[in-house]
Design a protein around this motif. Structure first.
Motif, short mmCIF file in Angstrom:
data_model
loop_
_atom_site.label_atom_id
_atom_site.label_comp_id
_atom_site.label_asym_id
_atom_site.label_seq_id
_atom_site.Cartn_x
_atom_site.Cartn_y
_atom_site.Cartn_z
N PHE A 18 31.35 85.46 22.29
CA PHE A 18 29.98 85.22 21.84
C PHE A 18 29.06 86.36 22.30
O PHE A 18 28.22 86.87 21.55
CB PHE A 18 29.48 83.87 22.38
N ALA A 19 29.29 86.80 23.55
CA ALA A 19 28.50 87.89 24.09
C ALA A 19 28.71 89.16 23.27
O ALA A 19 27.74 89.83 22.90
CB ALA A 19 28.85 88.14 25.55
N SER A 22 26.96 88.80 19.88
CA SER A 22 25.49 88.94 19.86
C SER A 22 25.04 90.30 20.37
O SER A 22 24.00 90.79 19.98
CB SER A 22 24.81 87.80 20.63
N LEU A 23 25.88 90.90 21.21
CA LEU A 23 25.56 92.26 21.67
C LEU A 23 25.55 93.20 20.47
O LEU A 23 24.66 94.02 20.30
CB LEU A 23 26.60 92.70 22.69
N SER A 25 25.11 92.42 17.39
CA SER A 25 24.05 92.16 16.42
C SER A 25 22.67 92.51 16.98
O SER A 25 21.71 92.61 16.23
CB SER A 25 24.09 90.69 15.99
N SER A 26 22.56 92.70 18.30
CA SER A 26 21.22 93.02 18.81
C SER A 26 21.13 94.43 19.34
O SER A 26 20.21 94.76 20.07
CB SER A 26 20.81 92.01 19.88
N LYS A 27 22.10 95.25 18.97
CA LYS A 27 21.97 96.64 19.43
C LYS A 27 21.04 97.41 18.49
O LYS A 27 21.00 97.18 17.28
CB LYS A 27 23.34 97.32 19.54
N ILE A 28 20.27 98.29 19.09
CA ILE A 28 19.33 99.09 18.31
C ILE A 28 19.71 100.55 18.53
O ILE A 28 19.68 101.04 19.65
CB ILE A 28 17.89 98.85 18.81
#
Lengths: 130, 776
Positions: A18-19, A22-23, A25-28
């Motif tokens: 899960f980490a 989501s990591l 999907s939330s990287k910029i």
């Protein structure tokens, strides 16, 4: 192996999975303006404020706008929902976080790299107190 | 010069201290008093060096690069003190000072319990590294040494320093760093104890004596982190108290691990289990402190964090890495080496026991630490392995923490209800009946207030449940035996903190409004009236600082809130620095961030370039063209009284009748402010004044003229200020502060309790079955 270990391992793997998801999907990404424009994704771009083109805060729309130039010398108008960031004028560089929309960069965050974070240089030393 | 020598001597002294303790461990017991005396001299010397640094800062000795870089003559005394540790070098000084001073208290404590050499050998090793850092990044370098290549002459003393960033000009810069660094310094102690335990091969007894120190470090570090959040909220105007910024995260990670450690230490204390876990966690917490130092000081976060320090130079960079890696290898290596010795007692806790819930709770807290660690480190890892440079969006942490926080809240509620060894479920249910009723009521209210999202409702339920259960237990225990109430108070604090987070993070409402002076504006259910500005801190010539008084009213409840805008020499007064104003209330804060200030009313002013035509603002039937400047009056270079008298040639077109004339303005050369003679257009009540020239240095042709327009038949609109503000209502934000304060307070109560116990068990070292098992 005891059942509780198996359960523990499953929980840990699920947690890490899960980490990782989501990591991802939330990287910029850090990138330049051209590729930011091409992808339209939320990115971070480092650059400098083009002083000659000014900066303006519109107090009815609560939008702060300025022109920014990235390392590849490409310029873009940046719109930021909020007030003029502290130390904006004396920032050595600016990092904007956001995405391209209709040829303009809509920033959700504007970070100013303040010279106080940098050690003084010799020019400043010579000018001290004058 | 003296300072530099002192630091080198201290570094040598720390090596001597380390060597003496190593010799003592090798069996030469006569070295213990020597080492102890060296240590005392070290601590005294460090205190002296720190005072010396403060003296150079206070006496404005700008020939020191550090003093020149971070302070100036204009700084008020409190900020001057703070500038002594606001910079990279000064903050290392402060950290080292605290490690030294904590050691002064630790030393007799260890001596009494005959743990001195085993623990102090590692403690002095930490000092060796800290002093080495100071040798490399010492605050006593002279400017001509720092800028040796640039030909700065020896003995050059700049007349003034660069000053401190005005954003740091508030009392928190004086308070926050010393407390945070006390926490960092205190985390060395559990590490040294765990290492000492492995040397001594006493894996049980260290828990009892290290516990008060671990509690102390955890409490102080937590308090320091919270003060940082409060600072961001109260003064910096970031709107919130936590932004998941890498620098914030980096100090949170060791704190979370040490919170986990406190709980597993309690388990081992009662049951003798989790032996390896405790040693590993104590080592890890300290290594994470070093990791945090590396992240914030090495400059690696330069582009991703709002507040990381400057790149310290290559040597210091390598030293910071070496510091971290050395202790990681030493710590984990030693654990590996001793792994058989430490033993592997099966920790089969009954799920109905407190030890089980504590262990699970720790696991969740460590889970949180892992998440923050991954999120904070991932950009670095990506860069090292050559992936594209990235940053992590704060939403990652929120998403990951939501399920974890819900579980932590339930464990937080139940762990203190359940007894050691075993409890019956029916007993738990009976005890929790009353709090459960309150919880249902509070959750229903939360729903009614606006928490409709199921996940957040569940979190709110857990937090309320945890709050009521622990509050009930705490009240009972405080009456009977105060010193045992620490855990309950802390757990109440955690629950409050969570309620505060849920409500402020998710249910704050924001609006952006323009407040015209004297006019009441409605927003978010409140009435706001901007009264006017008041200048403050007039004694400082480097700034113009104003409070903007705003009356906030709701249902007859009146508050005066004063956000601040100030102009400072630091950015050459190009734009205003901002500080929020807050109407504090228990249930919700009204938070006002100033965004802009402007003036309306007065005579309208219009700037025109040559050849430009406009219609008059007060009478659209009249057109006016600015033709050119008339500088004939200026040929002599200005009058004897220091003024110049430029003219502006204009053409006025009144219903087809054109007339050309010249308007003059008398401009003072000193201030460039002009006074003008109004020009009345024949047959009308319209007046035009030529105010001043907006000079274009590159091309005089492109200079502009500024005119103002009045109508004699109408009164001029009065001048009014308009402040643009962002208003937000933050429900239960004060639960965050009260929660953390309760949590930290609970830790201190627990310190009293376990400090007493650590005294009592001095001679009674329990021989646990574990040790017997593994040692045969």
């Amino acid at each position: 192996m005891k059942p509780r270990y198996i359960i523990g391992i499953i929980v840990i793997i699920a947690g890490l999975g899960f980490a990782a998801y989501s990591l991802n999907s939330s990287k910029i990404e850090y990138t330049n303006l051209s590729s930011a424009e091409a992808t339209g994704r939320k990115v971070q771009v480092k650059g400098v404020w083009v002083k000659e083109k000014g900066a303006d805060y519109n107090n009815t729309s609560n939008i702060f706008s300025f022109t920014m130039k990235d390392d590849s010398q490409k310029e873009v108008k940046v719109l930021f929902q909020g007030a003029r960031p502290n130390n904006f004028e004396i920032a050595e560089s600016i990092v904007v976080k956001g995405r391209f929309e209709g040829g303009e960069f809509h920033a959700s965050e504007v970070l100013t790299k303040c010279p106080s974070k940098y050690e003084g240089n010799v020019d400043q030393l010579k000018q001290s107190g004058s | 010069m003296f300072g530099q020598i002192l630091i080198h001597l201290l570094f040598g002294g720390s090596l001597a201290c380390l060597t003496s303790y190593i010799l003592a461990l090798k069996g030469y017991k006569q070295y213990i008093p020597i080492a102890r005396n060296i240590y005392r001299v070290l601590a005294g010397g460090m205190l002296l060096t720190f005072c010396l640094l403060m003296a150079t800062v206070i006496s404005h000795s700008f020939e020191y690069t550090y003093v020149w870089s971070y302070s100036s003559k204009e700084l008020p005394p409190w900020y001057l003190v703070a500038s002594g540790y606001a910079g990279q070098e000064g903050s290392f000084m402060l950290w080292t000072l605290w490690v030294c001073l904590i050691g002064v208290v630790l030393l007799p404590y260890l001596k009494k319990r005959s743990w001195e050499a085993e623990v102090m050998v590692f403690y002095s090793l930490i000092l060796v590294f800290l002093f080495l850092l100071l040798v490399v990044k010492n605050p006593f370098s002279f400017v001509w040494e720092t800028f040796a290549k640039d030909g700065i002459p020896i003995g050059f003393a700049p007349p003034n320093g660069r000053g401190l960033n005005p954003l740091l000009h508030n009392i928190w810069i004086t308070i926050h760093p010393p407390i945070l660094f006390t926490g960092f310094a205190a985390m060395s102690v559990p590490f040294a104890f765990a290492m000492g335990a492995m040397i001594k091969r006493e894996y049980q007894s260290w828990i009892e004596i290290a516990l008060p120190w671990t509690l102390y470090g955890t409490a102080i570090l937590g308090f320091g982190i919270m003060l940082g959040g409060f600072w961001a909220y109260e003064t910096l105007g970031w709107g919130g108290f936590w932004g998941w910024d890498p620098v914030e995260n980096s100090s949170l990670i060791p704190w979370l691990v040490s919170v986990g450690l406190v709980h597993t230490m309690l388990v081992q204390r009662k049951t003798g289990g989790l032996v390896k876990t405790n040693i590993i966690l104590a080592v890890t917490a300290f290594i994470l402190v070093l990791y945090s130092t590396f992240l914030t000081r090495s400059g690696v976060l330069g582009d991703t964090s709002v507040h990381s320090f400057v790149d310290p130079g290559k040597f210091a960079f390598i030293l910071l890495i070496a510091f971290m890696i050395t202790f990681a290898i030493l710590g984990y290596g030693f654990v590996m080496y001793r792994r058989k010795d430490i033993g592997n007692k099966q920790d089969n806790f009954s799920p109905k026991s407190r030890e089980f819930t504590l262990a699970i709770g720790s696991a969740f807290i460590l889970g949180s630490a892992i998440i923050v660690f991954i999120g904070t480190s991932w950009p670095l890892i990506a860069e090292i392995v050559g992936l594209p440079k990235i940053a992590i969006d704060p939403s990652f942490y929120n998403k990951m923490h939501l399920p974890l926080a819900i579980m932590i809240m339930f464990v937080n509620a139940l762990s203190l209800l359940i007894r050691w060894k075993a409890t019956s479920y029916s007993g738990v249910l009976k005890k929790s009946l009353y709090p459960l009723t309150l919880t249902v009521a509070a959750t229903a209210t939360s729903y009614w207030i606006g928490v409709h999202d199921l996940k957040y409702l569940l979190l709110a339920f857990g937090a309320w449940f945890s709050l009521f259960i622990n509050a009930e237990l705490a009240l009972k225990i405080i009456r009977n035996k105060f010193s045992s109430a620490g855990a309950y108070i802390s757990h109440v604090g955690v629950a409050m903190l969570m309620i505060g987070i849920v409500f402020t993070a998710r249910y704050s409402i924001v609006d952006h409004v323009q407040l015209v002076q004297g006019v009441t504006t409605k927003a978010l259910g409140y009435n706001f009236t901007f009264i006017g500005r008041e200048q403050i801190e007039k004694e400082y010539k480097d700034r113009e600082k104003f409070k903007f008084h705003i009356i906030v009213e709701k249902d007859g409840n009146v508050n005066n809130v004063a956000p601040i805008l100030y102009w400072h020499d630091f950015n050459k007064r190009q734009s205003a620095y901002k500080e929020p104003g807050i109407a504090w209330a228990v249930a919700k804060d009204v938070y006002i961030s100033p965004n802009s200030i402007q003036t309306i009313g007065g005579a309208p002013e219009i700037t025109l370039s040559k050849g430009q035509t406009i219609t008059l603002p007060n009478d659209s039937s009249i057109r006016m063209t600015f033709v050119t400047f008339d500088m004939s009056n200026m040929r002599n270079g200005g009058g004897a009284d220091g003024t110049i008298r430029p003219g502006a040639v204009i053409t006025v077109d009144t219903k087809g009748i054109k007339k050309t004339d010249t308007l003059y303005s008398t401009i003072s050369m000193a201030t460039m402010e002009g006074t003008s003679e109004p020009y009345t257009i024949n047959g009308t009540s319209q007046n035009i004044s030529f105010l001043k020239i907006n000079a274009n240095k590159e091309s005089l042709q492109q200079s502009e003229a500024v005119f103002s327009f009045t109508d004699s038949s109408k009164p001029i609109a009065p001048l009014k200020e308009v402040i643009g503000v962002e208003i937000s209502i933050k429900p239960f934000i004060n639960f965050v502060w009260f929660g953390v304060i309760a949590m930290v307070g609970g830790f201190f109560v627990a310190i009293i309790k376990y400090r007493k116990k650590a005294k009592r068990t001095k001679t009674m070292i329990p021989v646990s079955p574990t040790q017997i098992e593994v040692q045969v």
